[in-house]
Design an enzyme around this catalytic site. Structure first.
Site, PDB file in Angstrom:
ATOM      1  N   ARG A 128       0.882  -1.295   0.135  1.00  0.00           N
ATOM      2  CA  ARG A 128      -0.014  -0.129  -0.150  1.00  0.00           C
ATOM      3  C   ARG A 128       0.676   1.305  -0.011  1.00  0.00           C
ATOM      4  NH1 ARG A 128      -2.296   3.026   4.788  1.00  0.00           N
ATOM      5  NH2 ARG A 128      -3.717   4.955   3.684  1.00  0.00           N
TER       6      ARG A 128
ATOM      7  N   HIS B 117      -2.669  11.025   0.654  1.00  0.00           N
ATOM      8  CA  HIS B 117      -2.176  10.753   2.105  1.00  0.00           C
ATOM      9  C   HIS B 117      -1.629  12.013   2.265  1.00  0.00           C
ATOM     10  CE1 HIS B 117      -0.800   7.573   4.752  1.00  0.00           C
ATOM     11  NE2 HIS B 117      -0.453   8.609   5.399  1.00  0.00           N
TER      12      HIS B 117
ATOM     13  N   GLU C 136      -7.424   8.826   6.023  1.00  0.00           N
ATOM     14  CA  GLU C 136      -7.558   9.398   7.237  1.00  0.00           C
ATOM     15  C   GLU C 136      -8.192  10.541   7.430  1.00  0.00           C
ATOM     16  OE1 GLU C 136      -4.383   9.051   9.965  1.00  0.00           O
ATOM     17  OE2 GLU C 136      -4.657   6.866  10.035  1.00  0.00           O
TER      18      GLU C 136
ATOM     19  N   ASN D 222      -7.195   2.050   9.916  1.00  0.00           N
ATOM     20  CA  ASN D 222      -5.787   2.293  10.483  1.00  0.00           C
ATOM     21  C   ASN D 222      -6.112   2.037  11.999  1.00  0.00           C
ATOM     22  OD1 ASN D 222      -4.945   2.751   8.064  1.00  0.00           O
ATOM     23  ND2 ASN D 222      -4.361   4.796   8.221  1.00  0.00           N
TER      24      ASN D 222
ATOM     25  N   TYR E 259      -4.059   1.946  16.161  1.00  0.00           N
ATOM     26  CA  TYR E 259      -2.947   1.901  16.790  1.00  0.00           C
ATOM     27  C   TYR E 259      -3.017   1.762  18.132  1.00  0.00           C
ATOM     28  CZ  TYR E 259      -0.595   3.540  12.469  1.00  0.00           C
ATOM     29  OH  TYR E 259       0.012   3.478  11.122  1.00  0.00           O
TER      30      TYR E 259
ATOM     31  N   GLU F 244      -3.245   0.174   8.242  1.00  0.00           N
ATOM     32  CA  GLU F 244      -2.248   0.222   8.859  1.00  0.00           C
ATOM     33  C   GLU F 244      -2.244  -0.093  10.444  1.00  0.00           C
ATOM     34  OE1 GLU F 244      -1.059   4.512   9.152  1.00  0.00           O
ATOM     35  OE2 GLU F 244      -1.593   4.766   6.999  1.00  0.00           O
TER      36      GLU F 244
HETATM   37  O1  LIG Z   1       1.911   7.731  13.377  1.00  0.00           O
HETATM   38  C1  LIG Z   1       2.070   6.811  12.493  1.00  0.00           C
HETATM   39  C2  LIG Z   1       1.196   6.754  11.122  1.00  0.00           C
HETATM   40  C3  LIG Z   1       1.510   7.840  10.243  1.00  0.00           C
HETATM   41  O2  LIG Z   1       3.032   7.687   9.790  1.00  0.00           O
HETATM   42  C4  LIG Z   1       0.820   7.737   8.992  1.00  0.00           C
HETATM   43  O3  LIG Z   1       1.215   8.408   7.797  1.00  0.00           O
HETATM   44  C5  LIG Z   1      -0.526   7.961   9.130  1.00  0.00           C
HETATM   45  O4  LIG Z   1      -1.598   7.400   8.378  1.00  0.00           O
HETATM   46  C6  LIG Z   1      -1.194   7.338  10.656  1.00  0.00           C
HETATM   47  N1  LIG Z   1      -2.303   7.527  11.334  1.00  0.00           N
HETATM   48  C7  LIG Z   1      -2.187   7.069  12.482  1.00  0.00           C
HETATM   49  C8  LIG Z   1      -3.238   7.323  13.415  1.00  0.00           C
HETATM   50  C9  LIG Z   1      -3.756   8.739  13.604  1.00  0.00           C
HETATM   51  C10 LIG Z   1      -2.806   9.618  13.984  1.00  0.00           C
HETATM   52  C11 LIG Z   1      -2.046  10.254  12.998  1.00  0.00           C
HETATM   53  C12 LIG Z   1      -1.190  11.236  13.325  1.00  0.00           C
HETATM   54  C13 LIG Z   1      -1.159  11.613  14.749  1.00  0.00           C
HETATM   55  C14 LIG Z   1      -1.932  11.103  15.500  1.00  0.00           C
HETATM   56  C15 LIG Z   1      -2.798  10.021  15.048  1.00  0.00           C
HETATM   57  C16 LIG Z   1      -0.699   6.699  12.674  1.00  0.00           C
HETATM   58  N2  LIG Z   1      -0.229   6.795  11.451  1.00  0.00           N
END
Ligand SMILES: OC[C@@H]1[C@@H](O)[C@H](O)[C@@H](O)c2[nH]c(CCc3ccccc3)c[n+]21
Length: 455
Positions: A75, A119, A164, A291, A293, A362
């Site tokens: 991706r 993105h 996102e 996505n 986390y 993600e």
């Molecule tokens: O932060 C790690 C990754 C980014 O490198 C990706 O580009 C992005 O799609 C992504 N989204 C998220 C969860 C949402 C988030 C993004 C940035 C800051 C806080 C929360 C984490 N991440």
């Protein structure tokens, strides 16, 4: 133990501004992130994506690494400023040619290309004309999507319109911690609407262009838990789930905005005037990318407790929500580790749209990696996080949730937005001095896990 379906898609994910570099090469023009990164104080250490992982020149090596890892899919995102450099108007053939080379190299290695069309690297001229606060940006996005889909439809396996929209709208136009760095409070919901409208117009344009490839969108969903069953804490959880999840899930999957969120933010009238857009936003899609986390335990603010840091202060409603530290282990980002929350968000979407295919587009973690004397990176923390979330995917499949694939964030260490190169998410290390790639212990683990699960 439940096994994954034979056609389960195992992938890795990246994004254009975070890895490509070559920001002024072959016709690319500035994006809002080029501008933001150059604004003093916005990005750690003044880092920019000017060089990043030099993926623009090293993509063949990176695809070969993926092939060695045995992944099924890659991706990546197409940079709008490479394809339509001014945002609208002239098409840059060199930009399309680059992504064709990336896709063809993937296919030569048996790796399916999944493209994210947006993105976050919006062409700067569009921001100058209002950015996502302007309806015309939604229309420009649909035209860029049509151009790219028409040019590359023969080599791209699946299309994701937006990555996102919550981040683009709330972090870009309310919190101001992402490009374009605006702090406009509830006007950020206007940006959310135009992002969703752009998604719907793009789906319609790509469908009209023909082609069989599945079309979808990627959302960062927040698993939300109330700190207690008190009315005040349940109210905080409703707010957080509303602004973080339902503001996007409801229009996309139910064709209606959540009334409570509009009421909370005083935007009911503004959205009512645009209710005709909902049919476009709710254009049927073939999958949802999620996505994931972390999970968030939230409560109502009490004396001495501050607004939620992960809902940056000026975000609408954040003054009424605090996140509670549950004592769970955290990654270097300060995000609590809750693999079970992954199952929760998959179930939340499934309940809204039973049977709609779901992908984890993600999932990953940042840790302060150390390089051993032998040059290896024994990133046990990242391996452990990865293993726990892969097992959560197994649990989701065992429960019958329509999870069709998993993309690890990220293939490479890369430009982590406002944290610059200070935060590493890669399962492959990048030495930014030499651009040398080194597969980490977590990358070896992912390779072995995929091989074992594929049987
Ligand atoms: O932060 C790690 C990754 C980014 O490198 C990706 O580009 C992005 O799609 C992504 N989204 C998220 C969860 C949402 C988030 C993004 C940035 C800051 C806080 C929360 C984490 N991440």
């Amino acid at each position: 133990m439940t096994t994954f379906p034979a056609d389960f898609v195992w992938g890795t994910a990246t994004a254009s501004y975070q890895i490509e570099g070559a920001v002024a090469e072959d016709g690319r023009r500035p994006s809002t992130w080029d501008t933001f990164a150059r604004t003093p104080g916005k990005v750690w250490n003044g880092d920019t994506g000017d060089v990043a992982c030099d993926h623009y020149h090293r993509f063949a090596e990176d695809v070969a690494i993926m092939a060695d890892l045995g992944v099924d899919a890659y991706r990546f995102s197409v940079a709008w400023p490479r394809v339509v450099p001014e945002g609208t108007g002239a098409v840059n053939q060199a930009g399309l040619d680059f992504y064709r080379r990336v896709a063809e190299t993937c296919l030569e290695h048996g790796v399916q290309p999944y493209v994210t069309l947006y993105h976050w690297d919006l062409p700067q001229p569009l921001e100058d004309a209002g950015g996502w606060l302007s309806r015309s940006t939604a229309e420009a996005f649909a035209e860029y999507a049509r151009i790219t889909h028409e040019a590359l439809g023969d080599v791209i396996g699946s299309w994701i319109t937006l990555n996102e929209p919550w981040c683009s709208a709330l972090l870009g136009y309310a919190a101001g911690v992402h490009a374009p760095g605006q702090q406009l409070g509830t006007r950020s919901l206007e940006a959310a609407h135009h992002l969703l409208l752009g998604h719907g117009l793009a789906v319609q344009a790509m469908r009209a262009d023909g082609g069989e490839a599945p079309l979808g969108i990627t959302l960062n969903l927040h698993a939300v838990r109330a700190a207690s069953d008190s009315e005040a804490d349940l109210e905080a959880a409703r707010r957080y789930d509303g602004l973080g999840n339902r503001l996007f899930l409801d229009p996309l999957l139910r064709g209606a905005y959540p009334e409570d969120v509009l009421a909370d933010t005083g935007t009911t009238e503004w959205f009512a005037e645009r209710s005709d857009d909902l049919a476009t936003i709710a254009e049927p899609i073939d999958f949802i990318g999620i996505n994931y986390y972390s999970a968030h335990t939230v409560a109502a603010p009490e004396d001495g407790r501050f607004s939620d840091p992960s809902l940056p202060t000026p975000t609408p409603g954040s003054e009424r929500v605090v996140t509670v530290d549950t004592g769970a282990e955290k990654t270097q980002m300060g995000w609590e580790i809750h693999p079970d929350g992954l199952v929760d968000v998959l179930a939340q979407v499934h309940a809204l749209a039973p049977g709609l295919p779901l992908y984890v587009t993600e999932n990953g973690s940042a840790w302060p990696d150390e390089v051993g004397p032998d040059g290896r990176v024994e990133d046990e923390d990242r391996r452990r996080y990865l293993e726990a979330h892969l097992e959560a995917c197994r649990e989701a499949v065992a429960r019958g949730l329509p999870l069709k694939g998993y993309f690890c964030w990220s293939l490479l260490d890369n430009f982590e937005w406002a944290f610059g190169y200070d935060r590493r998410f890669g399962i492959v290390r990048v030495d930014y001095e030499t651009q040398q790639r080194t597969v980490k212990r977590s990358g070896e683990f992912y390779r072995d896990f995929v091989a074992r699960e594929r049987g």
